[in-house]
Design a protein around this motif. Structure first.
Motif, PDB file in Angstrom:
ATOM      1  N   TYR A 247       0.834  -1.203   0.000  1.00  0.00           N
ATOM      2  CA  TYR A 247       0.000   0.000   0.000  1.00  0.00           C
ATOM      3  C   TYR A 247       0.871   1.256   0.000  1.00  0.00           C
ATOM      4  CZ  TYR A 247      -3.261   3.570   1.673  1.00  0.00           C
ATOM      5  OH  TYR A 247      -4.000   4.714   1.809  1.00  0.00           O
ATOM      6  N   ILE A 248       1.887   1.286   0.849  1.00  0.00           N
ATOM      7  CA  ILE A 248       2.769   2.452   0.937  1.00  0.00           C
ATOM      8  C   ILE A 248       3.547   2.640  -0.367  1.00  0.00           C
ATOM      9  CG2 ILE A 248       4.811   3.390   2.116  1.00  0.00           C
ATOM     10  CD1 ILE A 248       3.643   2.096   4.710  1.00  0.00           C
ATOM     11  N   VAL A 249       4.050   1.546  -0.933  1.00  0.00           N
ATOM     12  CA  VAL A 249       4.766   1.635  -2.212  1.00  0.00           C
ATOM     13  C   VAL A 249       3.833   2.154  -3.297  1.00  0.00           C
ATOM     14  CG1 VAL A 249       5.875   0.262  -4.043  1.00  0.00           C
ATOM     15  CG2 VAL A 249       6.495  -0.096  -1.639  1.00  0.00           C
ATOM     16  N   TYR A 250       2.611   1.667  -3.323  1.00  0.00           N
ATOM     17  CA  TYR A 250       1.609   2.145  -4.290  1.00  0.00           C
ATOM     18  C   TYR A 250       1.402   3.649  -4.150  1.00  0.00           C
ATOM     19  CZ  TYR A 250      -3.062   3.076  -6.139  1.00  0.00           C
ATOM     20  OH  TYR A 250      -4.134   3.627  -6.795  1.00  0.00           O
ATOM     21  N   LYS A 251       1.273   4.114  -2.918  1.00  0.00           N
ATOM     22  CA  LYS A 251       1.082   5.553  -2.683  1.00  0.00           C
ATOM     23  C   LYS A 251       2.318   6.346  -3.115  1.00  0.00           C
ATOM     24  CE  LYS A 251      -2.647   6.617  -0.564  1.00  0.00           C
ATOM     25  NZ  LYS A 251      -3.678   7.419  -1.139  1.00  0.00           N
ATOM     26  N   LEU A 252       3.497   5.795  -2.881  1.00  0.00           N
ATOM     27  CA  LEU A 252       4.724   6.467  -3.298  1.00  0.00           C
ATOM     28  C   LEU A 252       4.816   6.546  -4.819  1.00  0.00           C
ATOM     29  CD1 LEU A 252       7.319   4.985  -0.790  1.00  0.00           C
ATOM     30  CD2 LEU A 252       6.612   7.388  -0.970  1.00  0.00           C
ATOM     31  N   ILE A 253       4.440   5.482  -5.503  1.00  0.00           N
ATOM     32  CA  ILE A 253       4.470   5.476  -6.970  1.00  0.00           C
ATOM     33  C   ILE A 253       3.495   6.515  -7.519  1.00  0.00           C
ATOM     34  CG2 ILE A 253       3.877   4.113  -9.027  1.00  0.00           C
ATOM     35  CD1 ILE A 253       5.032   1.670  -7.488  1.00  0.00           C
ATOM     36  N   ARG A 254       2.314   6.583  -6.935  1.00  0.00           N
ATOM     37  CA  ARG A 254       1.311   7.566  -7.375  1.00  0.00           C
ATOM     38  C   ARG A 254       1.679   8.977  -6.933  1.00  0.00           C
ATOM     39  NH1 ARG A 254      -4.382   6.704  -5.728  1.00  0.00           N
ATOM     40  NH2 ARG A 254      -4.712   8.376  -7.202  1.00  0.00           N
ATOM     41  N   LYS A 255       2.601   9.092  -5.981  1.00  0.00           N
ATOM     42  CA  LYS A 255       3.008  10.377  -5.418  1.00  0.00           C
ATOM     43  C   LYS A 255       1.805  11.149  -4.893  1.00  0.00           C
ATOM     44  CE  LYS A 255       7.105  10.814  -8.265  1.00  0.00           C
ATOM     45  NZ  LYS A 255       7.830  11.597  -9.246  1.00  0.00           N
ATOM     46  N   ARG A 256       0.964  10.416  -4.196  1.00  0.00           N
ATOM     47  CA  ARG A 256      -0.250  11.044  -3.669  1.00  0.00           C
ATOM     48  C   ARG A 256      -0.589  10.422  -2.312  1.00  0.00           C
ATOM     49  NH1 ARG A 256      -6.121  11.508  -6.657  1.00  0.00           N
ATOM     50  NH2 ARG A 256      -7.229  12.171  -4.807  1.00  0.00           N
ATOM     51  N   PHE A 257      -0.371  11.185  -1.278  1.00  0.00           N
ATOM     52  CA  PHE A 257      -0.693  10.748   0.079  1.00  0.00           C
ATOM     53  C   PHE A 257      -1.780  11.641   0.651  1.00  0.00           C
ATOM     54  CE2 PHE A 257       2.192   7.502   1.546  1.00  0.00           C
ATOM     55  CZ  PHE A 257       3.190   7.509   0.591  1.00  0.00           C
ATOM     56  N   ASP A 258      -2.631  11.043   1.451  1.00  0.00           N
ATOM     57  CA  ASP A 258      -3.586  11.820   2.223  1.00  0.00           C
ATOM     58  C   ASP A 258      -2.878  12.256   3.498  1.00  0.00           C
ATOM     59  OD1 ASP A 258      -5.749  11.512   0.446  1.00  0.00           O
ATOM     60  OD2 ASP A 258      -6.230   9.571   1.289  1.00  0.00           O
ATOM     61  N   TYR A 259      -3.546  13.066   4.282  1.00  0.00           N
ATOM     62  CA  TYR A 259      -2.976  13.434   5.564  1.00  0.00           C
ATOM     63  C   TYR A 259      -2.818  12.184   6.418  1.00  0.00           C
ATOM     64  CZ  TYR A 259      -3.489  18.260   4.239  1.00  0.00           C
ATOM     65  OH  TYR A 259      -3.364  19.449   3.586  1.00  0.00           O
ATOM     66  N   LEU A 260      -1.898  12.231   7.368  1.00  0.00           N
ATOM     67  CA  LEU A 260      -1.554  11.062   8.164  1.00  0.00           C
ATOM     68  C   LEU A 260      -2.779  10.400   8.790  1.00  0.00           C
ATOM     69  CD1 LEU A 260       0.613   9.209   9.297  1.00  0.00           C
ATOM     70  CD2 LEU A 260       0.881  10.803  11.210  1.00  0.00           C
ATOM     71  N   SER A 261      -3.680  11.186   9.356  1.00  0.00           N
ATOM     72  CA  SER A 261      -4.863  10.600   9.992  1.00  0.00           C
ATOM     73  C   SER A 261      -5.714   9.834   8.980  1.00  0.00           C
ATOM     74  CB  SER A 261      -5.700  11.685  10.675  1.00  0.00           C
ATOM     75  OG  SER A 261      -6.135  12.645   9.727  1.00  0.00           O
ATOM     76  N   THR A 262      -5.824  10.356   7.778  1.00  0.00           N
ATOM     77  CA  THR A 262      -6.590   9.678   6.730  1.00  0.00           C
ATOM     78  C   THR A 262      -5.872   8.413   6.284  1.00  0.00           C
ATOM     79  OG1 THR A 262      -7.467  11.800   6.010  1.00  0.00           O
ATOM     80  CG2 THR A 262      -7.648   9.975   4.464  1.00  0.00           C
ATOM     81  N   GLU A 263      -4.569   8.472   6.129  1.00  0.00           N
ATOM     82  CA  GLU A 263      -3.802   7.282   5.746  1.00  0.00           C
ATOM     83  C   GLU A 263      -3.920   6.192   6.809  1.00  0.00           C
ATOM     84  OE1 GLU A 263      -2.655   6.509   2.934  1.00  0.00           O
ATOM     85  OE2 GLU A 263      -2.609   8.445   1.945  1.00  0.00           O
ATOM     86  N   ILE A 264      -3.920   6.585   8.057  1.00  0.00           N
ATOM     87  CA  ILE A 264      -4.078   5.606   9.140  1.00  0.00           C
ATOM     88  C   ILE A 264      -5.447   4.948   9.045  1.00  0.00           C
ATOM     89  CG2 ILE A 264      -4.322   5.349  11.646  1.00  0.00           C
ATOM     90  CD1 ILE A 264      -2.037   7.448  11.887  1.00  0.00           C
ATOM     91  N   VAL A 265      -6.483   5.740   8.784  1.00  0.00           N
ATOM     92  CA  VAL A 265      -7.831   5.173   8.624  1.00  0.00           C
ATOM     93  C   VAL A 265      -7.841   4.173   7.462  1.00  0.00           C
ATOM     94  CG1 VAL A 265     -10.218   5.691   7.968  1.00  0.00           C
ATOM     95  CG2 VAL A 265      -9.063   7.097   9.680  1.00  0.00           C
ATOM     96  N   HIS A 266      -7.204   4.510   6.348  1.00  0.00           N
ATOM     97  CA  HIS A 266      -7.153   3.603   5.205  1.00  0.00           C
ATOM     98  C   HIS A 266      -6.433   2.297   5.569  1.00  0.00           C
ATOM     99  CE1 HIS A 266      -8.960   6.472   2.574  1.00  0.00           C
ATOM    100  NE2 HIS A 266      -7.908   7.261   2.491  1.00  0.00           N
ATOM    101  N   MET A 267      -5.324   2.404   6.271  1.00  0.00           N
ATOM    102  CA  MET A 267      -4.565   1.206   6.649  1.00  0.00           C
ATOM    103  C   MET A 267      -5.339   0.346   7.649  1.00  0.00           C
ATOM    104  SD  MET A 267      -0.604   2.306   6.735  1.00  0.00           S
ATOM    105  CE  MET A 267      -0.244   3.912   6.088  1.00  0.00           C
ATOM    106  N   VAL A 268      -5.991   0.981   8.611  1.00  0.00           N
ATOM    107  CA  VAL A 268      -6.810   0.233   9.567  1.00  0.00           C
ATOM    108  C   VAL A 268      -7.952  -0.460   8.835  1.00  0.00           C
ATOM    109  CG1 VAL A 268      -8.408   0.475  11.519  1.00  0.00           C
ATOM    110  CG2 VAL A 268      -6.188   1.618  11.585  1.00  0.00           C
ATOM    111  N   PHE A 269      -8.543   0.224   7.864  1.00  0.00           N
ATOM    112  CA  PHE A 269      -9.627  -0.393   7.111  1.00  0.00           C
ATOM    113  C   PHE A 269      -9.106  -1.577   6.289  1.00  0.00           C
ATOM    114  CE2 PHE A 269     -12.628  -0.840   3.574  1.00  0.00           C
ATOM    115  CZ  PHE A 269     -13.786  -1.058   4.308  1.00  0.00           C
ATOM    116  N   LEU A 270      -7.932  -1.445   5.688  1.00  0.00           N
ATOM    117  CA  LEU A 270      -7.331  -2.576   4.971  1.00  0.00           C
ATOM    118  C   LEU A 270      -7.160  -3.775   5.908  1.00  0.00           C
ATOM    119  CD1 LEU A 270      -4.550  -1.066   2.687  1.00  0.00           C
ATOM    120  CD2 LEU A 270      -6.457  -2.487   1.970  1.00  0.00           C
ATOM    121  N   PHE A 271      -6.670  -3.514   7.108  1.00  0.00           N
ATOM    122  CA  PHE A 271      -6.506  -4.587   8.088  1.00  0.00           C
ATOM    123  C   PHE A 271      -7.865  -5.196   8.446  1.00  0.00           C
ATOM    124  CE2 PHE A 271      -5.804  -6.217  12.446  1.00  0.00           C
ATOM    125  CZ  PHE A 271      -4.833  -7.167  12.134  1.00  0.00           C
TER     126      PHE A 271
END
Length: 182
Positions: free
Chosen positions: A19-43
């Motif tokens: 997921y992190i590599v994908y975001k790095l390739i796209r060069k598009r990150f949400d704010y940290l709190s949003t990224e955490i929500v996305h990762m928790v949802f993936l889990f």
């Protein structure tokens, strides 16, 4: 169960890395709190798939299939009133199906998905879960019951999560941080 969750967590680590590599390739990150929500949802999705398709997998020569709406729910109610099972067992089985999918609705609201699309997802996701259980039985990997009542309860769970998020004024999704020039 705790050991299984720990093992799943270790298996999940590569998914987070992807997921992190994908975001790095796209060069598009949400704010940290949003990224955490996305990762928790993936889990959560990872654990959900494990619970509905692979937890306690038993391959039997038969499968219980219920296509009569509210049949299983009424059976639980009858069994509780007859004293055959405790209200706790009935509650875990019925409310468990609702609570199991509640995060999906909250996540969809968090991502500003319309109510119409959320309703479509609330129909589609439980159907996919039950069809997956049926498929796993037919290929001999596991046997779980296939029940229209599970679809109904999961539908209620997704819509309840959506409305709870709306009523509780959950954090709205932030705009993304564009890393295109870095």
């Amino acid at each position: 169960m705790l050991l299984e969750v720990i093992q799943l967590g270790l298996i999940f680590i590569p998914i987070i890395i992807i997921y992190i590599v994908y975001k790095l390739i796209r060069k598009r990150f949400d704010y940290l709190s949003t990224e955490i929500v996305h990762m928790v949802f993936l889990f959560y999705v990872f654990i959900l798939i494990y619970i509905v398709w692979f937890y306690l997998p038993v391959a039997l020569g038969y499968i219980n299939i219920n296509i009569i709406p509210f049949y299983t729910i009424s059976d639980y109610a009858k069994a509780v009133f007859a004293g055959d099972i405790s209200i706790r067992i009935a509650g875990v089985n019925l409310l468990g199906n609702i609570l199991l999918t509640l995060p999906i609705g909250a996540y969809l609201y968090f991502n500003r998905v319309s109510f119409k699309k959320t309703t479509a997802a609330a129909i589609l996701i439980p159907v996919v879960i039950e069809l997956g259980q049926l498929l796993l039985h037919y290929i001999g990997l596991a046997t779980r019951s296939v029940d229209i009542d599970d679809i109904i309860l999961n539908f209620i769970g997704i819509l309840s999560g959506y409305y709870l998020a709306k009523v509780c004024k959950f954090v709205k999704k932030s705009k993304y941080i564009d890393l295109g020039d870095y």
